[in-house]
Motif scaffolding. Structure first.
Motif, short mmCIF file in Angstrom:
data_model
loop_
_atom_site.label_atom_id
_atom_site.label_comp_id
_atom_site.label_asym_id
_atom_site.label_seq_id
_atom_site.Cartn_x
_atom_site.Cartn_y
_atom_site.Cartn_z
N GLY A 1 -4.90 -8.77 -1.24
CA GLY A 1 -3.85 -9.71 -1.86
C GLY A 1 -3.00 -10.42 -1.34
N ALA A 2 -2.51 -9.80 0.13
CA ALA A 2 -1.90 -10.59 0.83
C ALA A 2 -2.90 -12.03 1.44
CB ALA A 2 -1.25 -10.08 2.30
N GLY A 3 -3.71 -11.93 1.33
CA GLY A 3 -5.26 -12.75 1.93
C GLY A 3 -5.29 -13.97 1.20
N ILE A 4 -5.03 -13.43 0.30
CA ILE A 4 -5.93 -14.76 -0.99
C ILE A 4 -4.00 -15.24 -1.34
CG2 ILE A 4 -5.86 -14.73 -3.65
CD1 ILE A 4 -7.14 -12.48 -3.01
N ALA A 5 -2.94 -14.64 -1.19
CA ALA A 5 -2.06 -15.28 -1.54
C ALA A 5 -1.41 -16.30 -0.14
CB ALA A 5 -0.24 -13.85 -1.74
N ALA A 6 -2.05 -15.60 1.38
CA ALA A 6 -1.64 -16.58 2.20
C ALA A 6 -2.38 -18.15 2.42
CB ALA A 6 -1.57 -16.24 3.77
N ALA A 7 -4.03 -17.72 2.17
CA ALA A 7 -5.34 -18.64 2.05
C ALA A 7 -6.38 -18.26 1.05
CB ALA A 7 -6.21 -18.14 3.50
N GLY A 8 -5.79 -18.15 0.33
CA GLY A 8 -6.16 -18.33 -1.16
C GLY A 8 -8.00 -17.38 -1.45
N SER B 1 0.87 -1.11 0.54
CA SER B 1 -0.31 0.21 -0.21
C SER B 1 0.70 1.28 0.07
CB SER B 1 -0.88 0.06 0.96
OG SER B 1 -0.20 -0.18 1.96
N ALA B 2 1.78 0.98 0.55
CA ALA B 2 2.85 2.61 0.29
C ALA B 2 3.43 2.51 -0.25
CB ALA B 2 3.61 1.90 1.66
N LEU B 3 3.62 1.61 -1.50
CA LEU B 3 4.64 1.00 -2.65
C LEU B 3 4.07 1.67 -3.56
CD1 LEU B 3 6.78 -1.19 -2.79
CD2 LEU B 3 7.39 0.51 -3.35
N TRP B 4 2.52 1.57 -2.91
CA TRP B 4 1.36 1.89 -4.83
C TRP B 4 1.20 3.71 -4.44
CZ3 TRP B 4 -0.90 1.81 -8.73
CH2 TRP B 4 -1.32 2.34 -9.69
N ALA C 1 -1.84 -6.88 -6.30
CA ALA C 1 -1.99 -7.68 -6.89
C ALA C 1 0.25 -7.71 -6.55
CB ALA C 1 -1.33 -6.90 -8.63
N MET C 2 0.36 -6.30 -5.85
CA MET C 2 2.11 -6.19 -5.08
C MET C 2 1.56 -6.53 -3.85
SD MET C 2 2.20 -1.70 -5.81
CE MET C 2 3.34 -1.72 -5.48
N SER C 3 0.71 -6.75 -3.12
CA SER C 3 0.67 -7.35 -1.73
C SER C 3 1.18 -8.99 -1.93
CB SER C 3 -0.34 -7.31 -1.80
OG SER C 3 -0.42 -7.81 0.16
#
Length: 493
Positions: free
Chosen positions: A177-184, A151-154, A479-481
């Motif tokens: 994004g982080a939640g999807i990457a971690a748990a689908g 979020s900071a980068l964006w 996507a970045m996260s």
């Protein structure tokens, strides 16, 4: 016989000294753009050192120190981007100088964050991610870290290209994004995301419509009256009372949660009382101020100047109270997970986290804020005090309506939508008057397509840039996260 330099030697020495001075000037010119990033880096380093001093003896302290660095970086970006929406209209209308706007915003943003900022924040950004899917503290910490970084980068990238975006939406995208990457995909609450996506349309359209309606009222009842001063004496105190009441309601709903919880009915009652008192107090002042003024629009601009300054200050206070907590929420979540060893759905925000947020916002605003303040205030469309007043009033009223309807809205989208609404209304109004003044649609009165395009009062390039940035904020941050989470997970395994 003199041993000093001769004429040719003096000229040679002058040339050499001139070259040296040119090198010094060039060095200063090159170094100037590096001053703000240097101060920002120093602030991030100081935040890390301060946090390491308090957490140095605790386990997993390196995680908290690293998170505090990214939290400070995020706060700097909020100051550079988000705060411009509150100050832009006042600066564009020349009710405030750039320096005055920066000082007022820094003070009131910090005061809002520290005095009235929410003491409890949702670590999963308003129910986007199912807490059970990230119950493992280790997974939770890395997910929040990825959300904070992305979020900071964006927001930083958006500031660089000159697009005012929603900080809250950036954090929402990062957490998703982080939640999807971690748990689908099943970890995401898609109805909640649908409501947030709807706010992309609701916020700017509602803000723009209210700002346009306000400007239409001012034009009909004050600007195009034969006796502008008499009309201003009648209506300006009413408008100030409406603004005071709207902001009192706005602050009661959004800015005082830490002090007392107020429902919509009580907030409206507070607003009505404050508005009535403001009308009674300002009516004689406006009458006295308008004595001797010429019957022209320039006189009206003077009467709207002071209310505009107060509105900018109150918007900054409410923004500091409401949005800073959302932005530093991932940092607070990481601190809680490190200290307690669990992933809670809601956590208390430590005072030092809010201090980092408040100071970071102030530094970011002072160092990088002028770019977007100028964009919002003068480069999208031309503002004067009356138009800027409409933008500020629409921001407060839109939040009140959204709170009443239970709609998630973005203060950034509302404020910029108000600017667009004022500009597009002026375009429509000018074309309408041109049609009315034309004589039977004769060829002599028709305007060529190229000339009509040149007369547009809203810069289409800025309009398209801002809309595009709004649309892609959540998916880009997500996507970045997700990518950052996978990199962190791979590195720590």
């Amino acid at each position: 016989m003199s041993d000093g330099p001769k004429g040719n030697q003096w000229r040679t020495l002058d040339k050499d000294l001139n070259r040296i001075s040119q090198v010094e000037t060039a060095t200063q010119y090159i170094a100037r753009p590096l001053v703000a990033p240097g101060i920002s880096l120093a602030f991030i380093v100081l935040a890390m050192l301060a946090v390491s001093f308090f957490f140095g003896q605790q386990p997993a302290s390196l995680i908290v120190v690293a998170a505090s660095a990214f939290g400070a970086y995020m706060a700097l970006n909020i100051g550079a981007n988000d705060v411009a929406n509150n100050m832009g209209p006042a600066v564009g209308a020349r009710a405030l100088t750039m320096g005055g706007a920066l000082v007022i915003a820094a003070l009131f943003e910090s005061a809002g964050a520290l005095l009235a900022g929410g003491d409890v924040v949702s670590t999963i950004s308003k129910g986007i991610i199912d807490p059970a899917s990230v119950a493992d503290p280790r997974i939770f910490i890395w997910a929040m870290m990825a959300a904070l970084i992305s979020s900071a980068l964006w927001v930083n990238l958006a500031t660089y290209v000159g697009a005012p975006v929603s900080t809250t939406h950036s954090v929402v995208g990062g957490v998703m994004g982080a939640g999807i990457a971690a748990a689908g995909m099943s970890a995401v609450s898609w109805p909640t995301m649908g409501a947030i996506a709807a706010s992309w349309v609701i916020s700017p359209v509602l803000g723009g419509a209210i700002a346009a309606a306000c400007l239409a009222f001012i034009k009909a009842n004050i600007i195009y009256q034969d006796d502008k001063i008499a009309a201003a004496r009648r209506w300006v105190p009413v408008l100030i009372g409406v603004m005071a009441g709207a902001f009192a309601t706005y602050l009661a709903l959004k800015g005082l949660k830490r002090i007392v919880s107020i429902d919509i009915g009580a907030a409206l009652l507070i607003g009505a009382v404050v508005g009535a008192v403001s009308y009674v107090l300002t009516a004689p002042l406006i009458h006295r101020q308008s004595e001797g003024m010429e019957n022209r629009n320039r006189s009206l601009k003077t009467l709207f100047g002071l209310p505009l300054v107060f509105s900018a200050a109150l918007l900054s206070f409410a923004h500091g109270a409401n949005d800073v907590a959302n932005a530093v929420g991932p940092l607070a979540a990481i601190v809680h997970a490190v200290e307690q060893g669990d992933a809670a759905a809601k956590v208390a925000i430590p005072v030092w986290v809010m201090v980092i947020g408040a100071l970071g916002i102030s530094f970011g605003l002072l160092l990088f804020g002028p770019k977007l303040i100028r964009l919002v205030g003068s480069q999208i469309t031309k503002l004067n005090p009356m138009r800027a007043y409409c933008v500020a009033l629409s921001a407060a009223i839109t939040v009140i309506i959204a709170s009443w309807l239970g709609l998630p809205v973005s203060s950034t989208h509302i404020a910029v939508g108000g600017v667009f609404g004022v500009g597009f209304f002026r375009e429509w109004y000018m074309e309408r008057r041109a049609r009315q003044n034309s004589v039977g649609g004769s060829m002599g009165m028709r305007v060529a397509a190229a000339e009509r395009k040149r007369r547009k009062l809203v810069r289409r390039s800025h309009f398209m840039t801002v809309i595009a940035a709004w649309v892609i904020t959540v998916p880009a941050a997500a996507a970045m996260s997700g990518l950052i989470y996978m990199i962190i997970s791979a590195a720590v395994v």
